[in-house]
Design a protein around this motif. Structure first.
Motif, mmCIF file in Angstrom:
data_model
loop_
_atom_site.group_PDB
_atom_site.id
_atom_site.type_symbol
_atom_site.label_atom_id
_atom_site.label_comp_id
_atom_site.label_asym_id
_atom_site.label_seq_id
_atom_site.Cartn_x
_atom_site.Cartn_y
_atom_site.Cartn_z
ATOM 1 N N GLY A 5 98.103 -37.630 25.264
ATOM 2 C CA GLY A 5 97.240 -37.575 26.442
ATOM 3 C C GLY A 5 97.988 -37.045 27.645
ATOM 4 N N LEU A 6 99.240 -37.473 27.798
ATOM 5 C CA LEU A 6 100.053 -36.990 28.919
ATOM 6 C C LEU A 6 100.249 -35.477 28.834
ATOM 7 N N VAL A 7 100.467 -34.999 27.615
ATOM 8 C CA VAL A 7 100.691 -33.564 27.446
ATOM 9 C C VAL A 7 99.390 -32.802 27.679
ATOM 10 N N ALA A 8 98.333 -33.280 27.018
ATOM 11 C CA ALA A 8 97.078 -32.527 27.036
ATOM 12 C C ALA A 8 96.422 -32.541 28.407
ATOM 13 N N SER A 9 96.543 -33.648 29.147
ATOM 14 C CA SER A 9 95.871 -33.696 30.443
ATOM 15 C C SER A 9 96.441 -32.620 31.368
ATOM 16 N N GLY A 10 97.760 -32.452 31.331
ATOM 17 C CA GLY A 10 98.372 -31.429 32.172
ATOM 18 C C GLY A 10 97.940 -30.031 31.766
#
Lengths: 284, 419, 313
Positions: free
Chosen positions: A20-25
Motif C-alpha cells: 500500500g505504501l508503494v502503490a499509493s505513491g
C-alpha cells in the motif's frame, strides 16, 4: 480453522500494508502529473541498500534509516528532473523512468552483488495472537503502514497543501490559473511518494530481504495494484493493496506457494477484462 | 568488356579480403589460450574469472604449459542463451581458445553445449543438471568435449540429504517428519524422486512438499505450518528462488522447535552471516562444490583460498572458484600427459578427451578437491571424491560436520530447540 | 534512398566473406532482433499504442515452434518452415484475442495490460514445465539449418522480406489509417475510420512478426527458454526503436542493428579493454535516458532534420 483465519487476516494485512505504501505513491504521482513512474521501485530498493550498508559500517539503525529515506527523496527529485522535459510524451516518460530504474538496479548489482541483504528490525521478538505466532516487526510494520496511509489521506483532504495537490490532480491547468505553482506541486508529490516507497523498502528489508531484482518486483506489484484499484484513485490503490495481499496469502494457504503470483496476475487480468478501468477507476 | 573488368576487380578485392581475414593454417603455436565464460555481473562468473586468472598466473610463473605462455580470454553469458552461444563461439573461433572453462545456469549450459559440439571445443564446465551428462551418454561423439568439474550433478543432493537426516539421528536428534520447501524448478524433481524412497527406508515421513516460485518471500506461514504438522525438520532444496536468506532469517526470528537443514544455495555464501545480521546461525546446509573457505578439504585448497585472498583482497565469492581453478590445472595435466605419450598434437581436444577420462574411480586426481569422472563425464560423487559436504553455520563461521574424514566441527543445536 | 538500400543489402550479402564466423553468428541474431524491433515500431510508431508486452508474442512464437518440431515432447514433428509460420500464426491469434479486449479503451490501459502479459506467460512456462521445460527450456531437435552460414542468410532473408512487407503495409491505405489513429483518434473517427478495428489489425500484424522472430531464434540457436518472454529483451526492443526513431521503420532497423551489436560485441570489448567498474547495461541505459531527453524524436528524425536544413542553405 480460527487459527487459519487469523493467520490469513494478519499476514494478508502486513503484505497489503507494505505494498500500500508503494502503490499509493505510484498512484499519487500518476494522479497529479500523469507520469507513470517506472522508477518507483528504485526508491524502494535504494533506501534499503543504503540503510543496510550504513548499519554495517557501524552507524546506528535510526541514522541509517534516515539516510536511506533521504536517498529515496533524492531519487524522487532526480525522477522529477528527468521527466520534466518529456512530460507530454507518454512513451518517453515510460522509457526514461524505466531506463533510470534499470540503471539503478545495475548499479546496485555491481556494488552489492545479486544476493539479498537484510536490515536489523526495529523490534525483536514474537507475539502470539489466537494461537498464531507473529513477529513484533510484522505487527509494527502493519501499524506503521496504516499510520502513514491514514496520515496521507488526512493530509490530502484536510490540509491546505493537500488540497492544492488534489486540485492539481483534478485539473492541472485550472490549478495553474488559480495561482497554484504546479511545478512545485509535482516536485513535492514526487518526493513524498518516493519517501513512502523508500520507507516501504526499509520495512521490507527488515521482515524479508532485498536484492536488486526486488526493485522490478516492487514496481510490478505497485503497477498491478494501481491498475486493479483504478488509475489515479488513491483510495482505490490502497484498497487494492490489501486485496492483493489477501489474494497472495489465501493462495499460499489453500492452493500452495507455487501458485501465489500466477493467481494474483490472473485475477488482475480477469478483473480488467470485466472492468477495464479497475475497481475504483473512472474512464478517461 | 568494361563490365568484365569491374567484376574482376571486385572478385580480386574479395579474394584479397578473404585471404587477409582467414587465419593462417595451424601455424607454429605461440601460446595456449584458455577461455572462461560465465555471468560476469554475478559472483559466480566473477569467481570463475578470478580463479582462472590466478591459476594461469601461477602456471605462467612456472614456465607455462609445455613451455607456452598461457593467456586468458573472457566471455560473458549475461545468463542469456543468445548471448552465451555468441560469446562461446567468439572465444572458440575468434580468440581460438584451446579450452573453455565455466558456464553456470543449466539453461544457458544446454544452449552452449550445442555451440561446443559444433566448434569441437573442450569444455570444463559448471552447472548442475543431470540432463547435460545424459546428453554425453546418448550422443558421445557429439558431446564428448563436455566435462563437469565444478560440482556434482544436482540429483546427488538426494544422497547427501538422506545422509544429513541419518547423521542428525546418529547425533541424537530424532527425525521422523520432514517438511520440504523447494524451488519450483525442473532441477529439484529428480532430487525429490530419489530422496523419497531413501527417507521411506529410514521410516521418515515427508509431511509436506511445498514448491515456491522465484523471488518468494512469505516463509513465515510455511514455518508455522511445519510446526503445526509436528515436523522435526524443515528441509529447503533451494537454489533458484534466491531467497534462502529470508527463510533462515524468518526461522531464526520465529524460533520454532525444529531444525533448518537441507540444501540452500544462499547458505554457502561466505557473507550470509553478515548479510542476515547473524540470523544464519545454526543453519545446516550442503557445501555444494565440495569445498568451503573455512574448511578446505585438501592442502592445495587451503593454499588456493589464501592465494585468492592475497591477490583479490577477499576469499572466493562463490564455490565456482574451486572448479574453475581445478579445471586449469586439469587441462595442464592432460596436455602434459599427452605430450609425454608422444601425441602428435597434445592440444587436440579429441585426444585430450581420452586423457581426461583416465581420471576415473580408481585413478582420481587431487587438486583443491579430489576429482574423477564417470563414463558420462559427470563429476564423481563420494566421500573420497567430491560431494556436497554436510556443513553448519556456527557463530559466523562455516564448518563441515560430516563425513568425519573431512569434518572440522561438530553439530550444534540451536538453544531454542527443546526436543 | 534506393541506392543506400541496395548498398546495405550487398554489404549484408558479402558479409560472410569479410567476417569470421563467430561475428557472422551475432549478425544473424541481430537480424532476427531487428524483426522484433521493426514489428514493434509498426504498432507503436504508426498507431501510437504503447505495447509493452511485445515479448509475449516473441516467446509464444518461440515456444509454439519449438514444441511443434520436438517430437520427444509433443509427438509432433512438423517441418521447421511450417512451425515457424505456425509460431507467427499462434502469436497473431493471441494478439487478436487480447487486442479485441484491450484496444477498445484509450489512454494508458493498453500499455498497462500489455506490461503484465509477458509476466503471466512466463509463469506458464514454470507451472507447466513438463511441457515447456521450466527455467531451463529445452533443446529443439530438427531444425532448418545447421551451419552458421546457412542460418545467417536465412535470417537475412527473413529480415528483408519482413521489412518489405511492413513497408508495403505502412505505405498503403491501411498505413495511412494507422497514422490517422495515431495523430488523433477523434479526428479519425469523425472521418469514419473504425479506430478499434485498425488498432486490432495493427496488433495482429505486429504480433505475427514477433512470433516469426521468436520462432527464428529457436531455429537459430536450437534451444528455447523463458528469457524470450523477458523484460530485458522488451527493454532492448524499446531502446532500439526509440533510439532509431519511432514511426519510420528505417530508424528502428538501424537502431536494432547498432544496439544489438553494441551490446553483444563492441561494448563488452571496450569495457574489458579499459576494465571499467561498470557493466554494459549501465552504459546502454544511460544512453537511453540521454536520447530520450535530448532528442525524443530519435536519431533518424534528428539526422533527417539536419540534412534538410543543410540542404536548404
Amino acid at each position: 480453522m480460527i487459527e487459519t483465519l487469523i493467520k490469513i487476516f494478519l499476514f494478508g494485512a502486513v503484505v497489503g500494508g507494505i505494498w500500500g505504501l508503494v502503490a499509493s505513491g505510484f498512484s499519487l504521482i500518476f494522479g497529479v502529473s500523469r507520469i507513470l513512474n517506472f522508477a518507483h521501485g528504485a526508491a524502494f530498493v535504494s533506501s534499503a541498500f543504503l540503510a543496510y550498508a550504513l548499519v554495517n559500517e557501524g552507524y546506528s539503525l535510526y541514522f541509517a534509516v534516515s539516510a536511506g529515506l533521504m536517498l529515496a527523496a533524492v531519487i524522487g527529485v532526480v525522477v522529477y528532473a528527468l521527466t520534466k522535459p518529456v512530460r507530454d510524451r507518454e512513451v518517453m516518460v515510460i522509457i526514461v523512468t524505466l531506463a533510470f530504474a534499470l540503471l539503478v538496479q545495475q548499479v546496485l548489482l555491481v556494488l552489492f552483488g545479486d544476493r539479498g541483504v537484510s536490515i536489523e528490525p526495529f523490534v525483536e521478538g514474537v507475539a502470539e495472537i489466537g494461537g498464531v505466532k507473529v513477529t513484533h516487526m510484522r505487527l509494527l510494520s502493519l501499524a506503521l503502514a496504516v499510520i502513514c496511509l491514514t496520515a496521507l489521506e488526512v493530509f490530502i483532504t484536510k490540509t491546505n497543501l493537500g488540497k492544492k495537490v488534489m486540485a492539481t490532480a483534478q485539473d492541472s491547468r485550472a490549478a495553474m490559473m488559480v495561482g497554484i505553482d504546479i511545478e512545485k506541486i509535482f516536485l513535492f508529490v514526487m518526493v513524498l511518494s518516493s519517501l513512502l516507497a523508500g520507507f516501504a523498502g526499509i520495512l521490507y528489508a527488515q521482515i524479508f530481504a532485498v536484492n536488486p531484482e526486488v526493485s522490478l518486483r516492487a514496481l510490478i506489484y505497485a503497477f498491478a495494484i494501481v491498475i486493479l484499484g483504478g488509475l489515479g484513485s488513491l483510495r482505490g490503490s490502497i484498497a487494492a493493496s490489501f486485496i492483493v495481499g489477501y489474494i497472495l496469502v489465501i493462495t499460499i494457504t489453500f492452493l500452495g506457494a507455487r501458485w501465489s503470483e500466477f493467481v494474483m496476475l490472473l485475477t488482475i487480468v480477469a478483473i480488467l477484462v470485466v472492468k477495464p478501468t479497475g475497481l475504483f477507476g473512472v474512464e478517461e | 568488356m568494361r563490365y568484365a573488368k569491374a567484376v574482376l576487380t571486385v572478385l580480386i578485392l574479395l579474394a584479397a579480403i578473404t585471404a587477409l581475414c582467414a587465419q593462417p593454417e595451424k601455424a607454429e603455436r605461440e601460446k595456449v589460450v584458455i577461455g572462461v565464460i560465465g555471468p560476469m555481473a554475478l559472483p559466480e562468473g566473477q569467481a570463475e574469472e578470478k580463479a582462472v586468472k590466478l591459476a594461469v598466473e601461477e602456471i605462467n610463473a612456472q614456465g607455462g604449459i609445455l613451455g607456452h605462455k598461457v593467456e586468458v580470454v573472457v566471455g560473458d553469458t549475461k545468463l542469456d542463451s543468445n548471448t552465451a552461444t555468441s560469446e562461446f563461439r567468439r572465444l572458440a573461433t575468434v580468440e581460438n581458445a584451446d579450452v573453455i572453462i565455466g558456464g553456470f545456469s543449466s539453461g544457458v549450459m544446454t544452449a552452449m553445449m550445442e555451440t561446443m559440439a559444433e566448434t569441437k571445443t573442450l569444455f570444463l564446465s559448471d552447472a548442475s543438471s543431470p540432463a547435460h551428462a545424459q546428453k554425453v551418454e546418448q550422443n558421445y561423439e557429439k558431446y564428448k568435449y563436455w566435462f563437469r568439474v565444478s560440482q556434482n550433478n544436482g540429483s546427488t543432493f538426494a544422497l547427501d540429504l538422506a545422509d544429513m537426516v541419518k547423521f542428525l539421528r546418529d547425533s541424537g536428534y530424532e527425525v521422523k517428519k520432514v517438511y520440504v520447501i523447494r524451488d519450483e524448478h525442473v532441477w529439484t524433481d529428480p532430487v525429490m524422486e530419489a530422496l523419497k524412497p531413501l527417507l521411506e527406508e529410514m521410516g521418515v515421513e515427508i509431511v509436506k512438499d511445498v514448491k515456491i516460485p522465484r523471488g518468494y518471500s512469505e516463509y513465515e506461514q510455511l514455518i508455522l505450518e511445519a510446526e503445526n504438522l509436528n515436523a522435526d525438520l524443515i528441509m529447503p532444496i533451494l537454489a533458484i528462488s534466491g531467497t534462502g536468506d529470508i527463510l533462515v532469517k524468518q526461522w531464526a526470528t520465529l524460533k520454532p522447535d525444529l531444525l533448518l537443514a537441507g540444501h540452500d544455495l544462499s547458505a554457502i555464501d561466505a557473507e550470509l552471516y553478515e548479510k542476515t545480521n547473524g540470523m544464519a546461525n545454526y543453519e545446516i546446509f550442503l557445501a555444494d562444490g565440495g569445498a568451503l573457505v573455512t574448511a578446505p578439504p585438501t592442502e592445495k585448497c587451503r593454499e588456493f583460498v589464501e592465494a585468492y585472498k592475497a591477490k583479490y583482497g577477499h576469499y572466493p565469492e562463490s564455490h565456482q572458484a574451486y572448479g574453475a581453478y581445478d579445471a586449469v590445472y586439469l587441462y595442464k595435466m592432460v596436455v602434459e600427459m599427452a605430450a609425454e605419450n608422444g601425441e602428435k598434437d597434445p592440444f587436440d581436444p579429441d585426444i585430450l578427451v581420452k586423457y581426461l577420462v583416465r581420471f576415473n574411480a580408481s585413478n582420481p586426481v587431487q587438486l583443491t578437491r579430489t576429482i574423477a569422472f564417470y563414463d558420462n563425464h559427470d563429476l564423481m560423487w563420494g566421500d573420497e571424491y567430491v560431494r556436497n559436504w554436510i556443513s553448519q553455520w556456527q557463530d559466523g563461521k562455516q564448518y563441515i560436520i560430516y563425513p568425519p574424514s573431512v569434518a572440522n566441527g561438530e553439530l550444534k543445536l540451536p538453544p531454542w530447540i527443546q526436543k | 534512398m534506393r541506392w543506400v538500400n541496395g548498398a546495405a543489402l550487398i554489404l549484408a550479402a558479402v558479409m560472410p566473406f569479410i567476417l569470421p564466423e563467430a561475428y557472422l553468428y551475432i549478425f544473424g541474431l541481430a537480424y532476427i532482433f531487428a524483426v522484433m524491433v521493426i514489428s514493434w515500431d509498426l504498432m507503436v510508431g504508426y498507431t501510437g499504442q504503447v505495447n509493452l508486452g511485445h515479448t509475449t508474442f516473441v516467446g509464444l512464437g518461440a515456444y509454439v515452434a519449438a514444441l511443434l518440431q520436438t517430437p520427444l515432447r509433443t509427438g509432433i514433428a512438423m517441418h521447421p518452415a511450417v512451425s515457424i509460420i505456425a509460431g507467427g500464426a499462434a502469436a497473431s491469434a493471441v494478439g487478436l484475442a487480447i487486442g479485441i479486449i484491450t484496444l477498445r479503451l484509450r489512454g494508458y490501459y493498453f500499455a498497462l495490460v500489455t506490461a503484465i502479459l509477458p509476466l503471466v506467460f512466463m509463469q506458464t512456462v514454470f507451472i507447466w514445465r513438463e511441457l515447456f521445460g521450466g527455467e531451463e527450456g529445452f533443446a529443439v531437435e530438427n531444425t532448418l539449418f545447421t551451419t552458421t552460414l546457412e542460418k545467417y542468410y536465412f535470417s537475412l532473408v527473413v529480415l528483408v522480406v519482413s521489412f518489405i512487407l511492413m513497408k508495403k503495409i505502412v505505405d498503403s491505405r491501411i498505413g495511412l489509417r494507422f497514422m490517422a489513429v495515431r495523430d488523433s483518434e477523434e479526428l479519425a473517427e469523425s472521418l469514419g475510420i473504425n479506430t478499434t478495428r485498425y488498432k486490432v489489425l495493427a496488433f495482429v500484424l505486429t504480433s505475427f512478426f514477433a512470433g516469426i522472430a521468436g520462432a527464428m531464434v529457436v531455429n537459430y540457436r536450437f534451444t528455447v527458454s523463458p528469457e524470450l518472454y523477458g523484460v530485458p529483451l522488451m527493454l532492448l526492443i524499446i531502446l532500439s526503436a526509440v533510439l532509431g526513431g519511432l514511426g519510420t521503420l528505417y530508424g528502428p532497423l538501424i537502431g536494432a542493428m547498432v544496439i544489438y551489436l553494441a551490446k553483444n560485441w563492441w561494448l563488452g570489448d571496450i569495457i574489458r579493454t579499459f576494465s571499467l567498474p561498470i557493466n554494459d547495461e549501465i552504459v546502454l541505459y544511460a544512453i537511453l535516458i540521454a536520447v530520450g531527453i535530448l532528442m525524443p524524436e530519435g536519431l533518424y528524425h534528428e539526422i533527417k532534420e539536419r540534412w534538410v536544413k543543410s540542404n536548404k542553405q
